[in-house]
Design a protein around this motif. Structure first.
Motif, PDB file in Angstrom:
ATOM      1  N   SER A 108       0.780  -1.143  -0.040  1.00 10.49           N
ATOM      2  CA  SER A 108       0.105  -0.169   0.015  1.00 10.49           C
ATOM      3  C   SER A 108       0.750   1.274   0.078  1.00 10.49           C
ATOM      4  O   SER A 108       1.495   1.399   0.530  1.00 10.49           O
ATOM      5  CB  SER A 108      -0.811   0.031   1.130  1.00 10.49           C
ATOM      6  OG  SER A 108      -1.338   1.185   1.607  1.00 10.49           O
ATOM      7  N   GLU A 140      -8.098  -3.196   5.671  1.00  9.85           N
ATOM      8  CA  GLU A 140      -8.429  -4.345   5.097  1.00  9.85           C
ATOM      9  C   GLU A 140      -7.731  -3.692   3.485  1.00  9.85           C
ATOM     10  O   GLU A 140      -7.095  -4.890   2.715  1.00  9.85           O
ATOM     11  CB  GLU A 140      -9.903  -4.675   5.029  1.00  9.85           C
ATOM     12  CG  GLU A 140     -10.106  -5.819   4.370  1.00  9.85           C
ATOM     13  CD  GLU A 140      -9.424  -7.121   5.055  1.00  9.85           C
ATOM     14  OE1 GLU A 140      -9.157  -7.034   6.229  1.00  9.85           O
ATOM     15  OE2 GLU A 140      -9.206  -8.009   4.019  1.00  9.85           O
ATOM     16  N   GLU A 141      -8.108  -2.663   3.046  1.00  5.08           N
ATOM     17  CA  GLU A 141      -7.855  -2.196   1.825  1.00  5.08           C
ATOM     18  C   GLU A 141      -6.123  -2.177   1.448  1.00  5.08           C
ATOM     19  O   GLU A 141      -5.820  -2.545   0.543  1.00  5.08           O
ATOM     20  CB  GLU A 141      -8.294  -0.939   1.448  1.00  5.08           C
ATOM     21  CG  GLU A 141      -8.546  -0.518   0.112  1.00  5.08           C
ATOM     22  CD  GLU A 141      -9.001   1.008  -0.001  1.00  5.08           C
ATOM     23  OE1 GLU A 141      -9.473   1.575   0.925  1.00  5.08           O
ATOM     24  OE2 GLU A 141      -8.707   1.486  -1.021  1.00  5.08           O
ATOM     25  N   GLU A 175      -5.080  -5.874   1.257  1.00  5.28           N
ATOM     26  CA  GLU A 175      -5.333  -6.314   0.028  1.00  5.28           C
ATOM     27  C   GLU A 175      -4.382  -5.872  -1.199  1.00  5.28           C
ATOM     28  O   GLU A 175      -4.112  -6.613  -1.901  1.00  5.28           O
ATOM     29  CB  GLU A 175      -6.822  -6.114  -0.430  1.00  5.28           C
ATOM     30  CG  GLU A 175      -8.053  -6.913   0.271  1.00  5.28           C
ATOM     31  CD  GLU A 175      -7.778  -8.289   0.021  1.00  5.28           C
ATOM     32  OE1 GLU A 175      -7.539  -8.852  -0.944  1.00  5.28           O
ATOM     33  OE2 GLU A 175      -7.796  -9.058   1.255  1.00  5.28           O
TER      34      GLU A 175
END
Ligand code: 5AD
Ligand code: SF4
Length: 433
Positions: free
Chosen positions: A260, A305-306, A309
């Motif tokens: 991320s 969570e993003e 992922e």
């Protein structure tokens, strides 16, 4: 005295313990056959995560209760400072990761308790290697060689710069002389160590790729590995050195930590997801079978969570061959420790399990592509799981096992050719050709 060293943590610690072993041998001490048989036991500690520190301190506590002379060395000593004697009142001595060279003198003086946390000094014995007790084992033909110590990267979560001090690069001639000497003693593979080896720069301007070129010339040496690396070091100069240096293994351990961009920026990693992918693609453009392994932290403060992922999709997009997953652990004094450790333990656990399952699937997919190919493998010895089989690694650091019934049996450190017949998530199985 008879000594025994118990090592926790990373390859740097393994290497530092070896250096201490060599220094103690040189001072006339003898390596014991095990902890019970030793007069002095030294525990080399890690503090990268709280659990790691607790293990080393717990082990030392137990050893102190046996009445032996017990010493603690390594990263936890630098972090704990004088507190180490509050936790371990019976400890004889404690030395930080940059002053392990003092241990022979401390033992000779015999004045306890003694604390040397050290600072930015260069430890004596950085290049010392033990000479006895390794014949016939892989340790006789594989050596770690320290090229840099310390770290100036300051990633938000990492305690390493606080405990291992500022970066110092050893002079290139010293490294070359050490590897030459190892090769003369029969060492076939060296692994160059540093927190971020691609940042290596000798006082004379020698870059890391230049160092690889010089090492390539050493007779007797068959393989050169190194760890760990930062994506910014994947330059054209490095790729050209790979092309020109067949001894340099086609594997890079390239810790990503997160996929991320938001988390990467907060960590202070100084690359984006796209830049990480570009670094991997550069290596794979040079060699499609180039193996890339990584480290990941799950549950960093604020990881949604993003974000998680995004890590999963990056590892897939990069075709990561193997990954090591760590649950975030706040380290006192680091920037990240000032933030709430807000991902619950059970969620860190879940993310860890998800990445492990992803790795099993991706490992199998990636290894399956190699079925039918012939890998050049350095023999390490009998396989751990099945002693009737032989095991070794290919240039990509992939574990390869084969039935090993050949006569004469290939010797440890030999390069053999194995045709891959079966792929598993973590190993390749084949037959010697
Ligand atoms: N918590 C969890 N993992 C960490 N690592 C470093 N610091 C921490 C921390 N505070 C991991 C990183 C690094 C590996 C050696 O340990 O992934 O690459
Ligand atoms: Fe250094 Fe960053 Fe690696 Fe930590 S994660 S050891 S700070 S390069």
């Amino acid at each position: 005295m008879k000594f025994w060293i118990h090592t926790y943590g990373c390859q740097m610690n393994v290497r530092d313990s070896e250096a201490v072993e060599a220094l103690l041998e040189a001072a006339g001490h003898v390596k014991a056959s095990g902890e019970d048989d030793a007069d002095v036991v030294i525990v080399n500690s890690c503090t990268v995560r709280q659990k790691a520190e607790e293990k080393a301190v717990g082990k030392s506590g137990y050893l102190c209760s046996t009445g032996k002379v017990v010493g603690l060395m390594g990263c936890a000593v630098k972090r704990l400072g004088a507190d180490v004697f509050r936790k371990l009142p019976k400890l004889s001595f404690a030395v930080g990761p940059r002053c392990f060279g003092l241990i022979p003198k401390i033992l000779a003086d015999g004045r306890y308790p003694r604390l040397e946390t050290g600072d930015d000094e260069v430890p004596e014995g950085l290049g010392a290697h033990p000479v006895t007790g390794r014949a016939g084992t892989f340790a006789a033909v594989q050596s770690y060689v320290t090229v840099m110590i310390g770290c100036d990267n300051r990633c938000s979560y990492c305690i390493v710069p606080d405990v291992r001090g500022h970066e110092y690069c050893r002079p290139p001639d010293e490294i070359i002389a050490e590897v030459r000497c190892l090769a003369e003693r029969g060492v076939r593979e060296v692994c160059l160590l540093g927190q971020s080896v691609l940042r290596y720069r000798g006082a004379d301007g020698t870059t890391f790729p230049r160092l690889l070129r010089r090492l390539q010339e050493i007779d007797g040496l068959a393989r050169i590995r190194f760890t760990s690396a930062h994506p910014s070091g994947c330059t054209d100069e490095l790729v050209v050195a790979y092309r020109d240096c067949p001894k340099v293994c086609r594997h890079l351990h390239l810790p990503v930590q997160s996929g991320s961009d938001r988390i990467l920026a907060d960590m202070g990693r100084r690359y984006t997801r796209a830049e990480y992918l570009a670094a991997v693609e550069k290596l794979r453009a040079f060699d499609p079978e180039f193996s890339v392994t990584t480290d990941v932290i799950v549950g960093y403060p604020g990881e949604t969570e993003e974000d998680f992922e995004a890590t999963r999709t990056l590892l897939d997009a990069a075709g990561i061959d193997n990954s090591f997953v760590f649950k975030y652990s706040p380290r006192p004094g680091t920037r990240a420790a000032a933030k709430p450790d807000d991902v619950p333990q059970c969620e860190k656990e879940r993310r860890d399990q998800v990445l492990l399952a992803d790795q099993e699937r991706r490992g199998l997919e990636r290894n399956s592509r190699l079925v039918g190919t012939v890998r050049e493998v350095m023999v390490e010895g009998p396989s751990k799981r099945n002693k009737a089989r032989l095991a070794g690694r290919d240039s990509g650091n992939r574990i390869v096992v084969w039935d090993g019934a050949e006569t004469p049996s290939p010797s440890v450190g030999a390069l053999v050719r194995v045709r891959i017949t079966e792929a598993h998530p973590q190993i390749l199985v084949g037959i010697m050709v």
